[in-house]
Scaffold this active site. Structure first.
Site, PDB file in Angstrom:
ATOM      1  N   ARG A 367       0.816  -1.214   0.000  1.00  0.00           N
ATOM      2  CA  ARG A 367       0.000   0.000   0.000  1.00  0.00           C
ATOM      3  C   ARG A 367       0.850   1.264   0.000  1.00  0.00           C
ATOM      4  O   ARG A 367       0.321   2.354  -0.069  1.00  0.00           O
ATOM      5  CB  ARG A 367      -0.970  -0.029   1.188  1.00  0.00           C
ATOM      6  CG  ARG A 367      -1.939  -1.187   1.089  1.00  0.00           C
ATOM      7  CD  ARG A 367      -3.103  -1.116   2.048  1.00  0.00           C
ATOM      8  NE  ARG A 367      -3.855  -2.370   1.942  1.00  0.00           N
ATOM      9  CZ  ARG A 367      -3.913  -3.294   2.874  1.00  0.00           C
ATOM     10  NH1 ARG A 367      -3.274  -3.110   4.006  1.00  0.00           N
ATOM     11  NH2 ARG A 367      -4.607  -4.392   2.705  1.00  0.00           N
ATOM     12  N   VAL A 368       2.167   1.093   0.094  1.00  0.00           N
ATOM     13  CA  VAL A 368       3.062   2.247  -0.037  1.00  0.00           C
ATOM     14  C   VAL A 368       3.462   2.379  -1.500  1.00  0.00           C
ATOM     15  O   VAL A 368       3.594   3.464  -2.036  1.00  0.00           O
ATOM     16  CB  VAL A 368       4.296   2.090   0.878  1.00  0.00           C
ATOM     17  CG1 VAL A 368       5.319   3.170   0.605  1.00  0.00           C
ATOM     18  CG2 VAL A 368       3.864   2.129   2.331  1.00  0.00           C
TER      19      VAL A 368
END
Length: 503
Positions: A367-368
């Protein structure tokens, strides 16, 4: 009727003596039940949650339940000699562990006591095992890569410093191998402290990991916190909190980057369930207590990247979760997936098909994302994901039909070669620039005419060729991107090398 001044001082003195006696009494209790690593203590009115208690025979306990008429404590160590009526003293200290540079290179238990036979650990720095995680104001965005040295992770599921990335899969599919490779990969720059927390692992497994890290020269910057399968549940429960307390000293006190691995949190949840049921906490779903989500959320929230005003250090957490028959939607896996910033999903079928690491690119996500990637890696990784996605979709249909058009065949060939490129042996992490160079070959079609079984030898020889005949790797390493000059030089190097390799 008036009271004389000397009488007032006598009354005050009396009250003070009574108060001191009450305080002393409130810090002493007696055992009313002991068994299964749990003790119930009468008295101890002043006890605090998480406080260390002193039992007879140099055994310590930790307060977990504060009830109306007794205190529930878990015992840390041997308890066979403790019996009903024994005196228990409150120490006034919240449970804490030693930390600091003296811990590096050591194997310790969750109490910080050495297990490696290298003598005592000389440190005056102690940290409480429980601590409130840093707030949003003190944090900084995650944008610095944490290189694992694995092509399939650094390209498709990049991990940033300060991120929490879950490693999930069935038993024996290489979850721990990924974590150990990530530790070994830090030996080049040595700018990250690594902490491996073994929860409920076999002693032989911990010994094997220690020996391998010693052999690879990685123990210089690593701490192993070991709570083996033979130890009582309270020590398994404490292990990850002890590990992250040690990590916080390096992050907050020294502004360093730390990588911490929790192997694995499934066993941690089971140990907590055992303790909770023995302490008579109400069971909920699958007999886990209602606060089992909080058990892991308060642990993983402590992983973060601090802003410059607070030292700029970070804790990158790689929790490991074991699934049963690939059930990612089970209770504990679902909890941890919702806490972390992405997951690396390892598939049993891929593992047995020879794809190592056995990462399912469809279910794995970060999710980064690209924020934690170099420009060089980002430039080749986008095409890589696309090629693999198209290959997976077409491969399912291709097995049913024999007449395939040229475009479909080309995509299948490309996907097959790229899949082969992503295979990597254990304990051989690669620098970012070498990963970029070989993935560049795959996604740009330079491997389409290389036979599948020749791709591994091609990779080894091509990287040797680049090191000895060009400045491509040095340029990518320094600039962190593929400039137009580097691109031209890399293409020329590929063509020159292929003319000799494919003869």
């Amino acid at each position: 009727m008036s009271i004389r001044p000397e009488e007032i001082s006598a009354i005050l003195k009396q009250q003070l003596e009574r108060y001191q006696a009450e305080v002393e009494v409130s810090n002493v209790g007696s055992v009313i039940y002991v068994g299964d690593g749990i003790a119930r203590v009468y008295g101890l009115q002043g006890a605090m949650a998480g406080e260390l208690l002193e039992f007879p025979g140099d055994t310590f306990g930790m307060v977990l339940n504060l009830e109306e008429d007794n205190v529930g404590a878990v015992l840390l160590g041997k308890y066979e000699h403790i019996k009903e009526g024994d005196v228990v003293k409150a120490t006034g200290r919240i449970m804490e562990v030693p930390t600091g540079d003296a811990m590096l290179g050591r194997v310790v238990n969750p109490l910080g006591q050495p297990l490696d036979g290298k003598g005592p650990i000389n440190t005056n720095t102690f940290k409480p095992v429980e601590k409130v995680a840093h707030g949003v104001v003190t944090r900084a965005p995650v944008n610095v890569p944490m290189q694992t040295g694995l092509k399939c992770i650094d390209s498709m599921v990049p991990i940033g410093r300060g991120q929490r990335e879950l490693i999930i899969g069935d038993r024996q599919v290489g979850k721990t191998a990924i974590a150990i490779d990530a530790i070994i990969n830090q030996r080049v720059k040595k700018d990250m402290i690594c902490i491996y927390v073994g929860i409920g692992q076999k002693q032989s497994t911990i010994a094997g990991i220690h020996a391998k890290l010693e052999e690879m020269g990685a123990m210089d910057y690593t701490i192993i916190v070991a709570s083996t399968a033979s130890e009582p549940a309270p020590l398994l429960y404490l292990a990850p909190y002890a590990g992250v307390a040690m990590a916080e000293e390096f992050m907050e006190g020294q502004g360093k980057d730390v990588l911490i691995i929790y192997d694995d949190l499934s066993k941690h949840a089971v140990a907590y369930r055992e303790m909770s049921l023995l302490l008579r906490r109400p069971p909920g779903r699958e007999a886990y207590p209602g606060d089992v989500f909080y058990l892991h959320s308060r642990l993983l929230e402590r992983g973060c990247k601090l802003n410059e005003e607070h030292g700029g250090g970070s804790i990158t957490a790689l929790p490991i979760i074991e699934t049963q028959a690939g059930d990612v939607s089970a209770y504990i896996p679902t909890n941890v997936i919702s806490i972390t910033d992405g997951q690396i999903y390892l598939e049993t079928d891929l593992f047995y098909a020879g794809q190592r690491p056995a990462i399912n690119a469809g279910l794995s996500v970060s999710r980064v994302g690209g924020s934690a990637q170099t420009k060089a890696m980002k430039s080749v990784a986008g095409q890589l994901r696309l090629d693999l996605a198209q290959f997976r979709e077409l491969a399912a249909f291709a097995q049913f039909g024999s007449d395939l058009d040229k475009a479909t065949l080309a995509r299948l060939t490309r996907g097959e070669k790229v899949t082969e490129v992503l295979k990597q042996g254990q304990y051989v992490p690669m620098p970012m620039e070498e990963q970029v160079a070989i993935i560049f070959c795959g996604v740009n079609g330079y491997l389409d005419d290389v036979p599948k079984e020749q791709i591994a030898p091609f990779e080894v020889d091509f990287l040797k060729y680049l090191k000895s005949n060009t400045n491509v790797l040095k340029s990518i390493s320094e600039t962190k991107q593929i400039t137009s000059e580097t691109n031209a030089e890399l293409v020329k190097a590929i063509q020159d090398f292929k003319s000799t390799f494919l003869v």
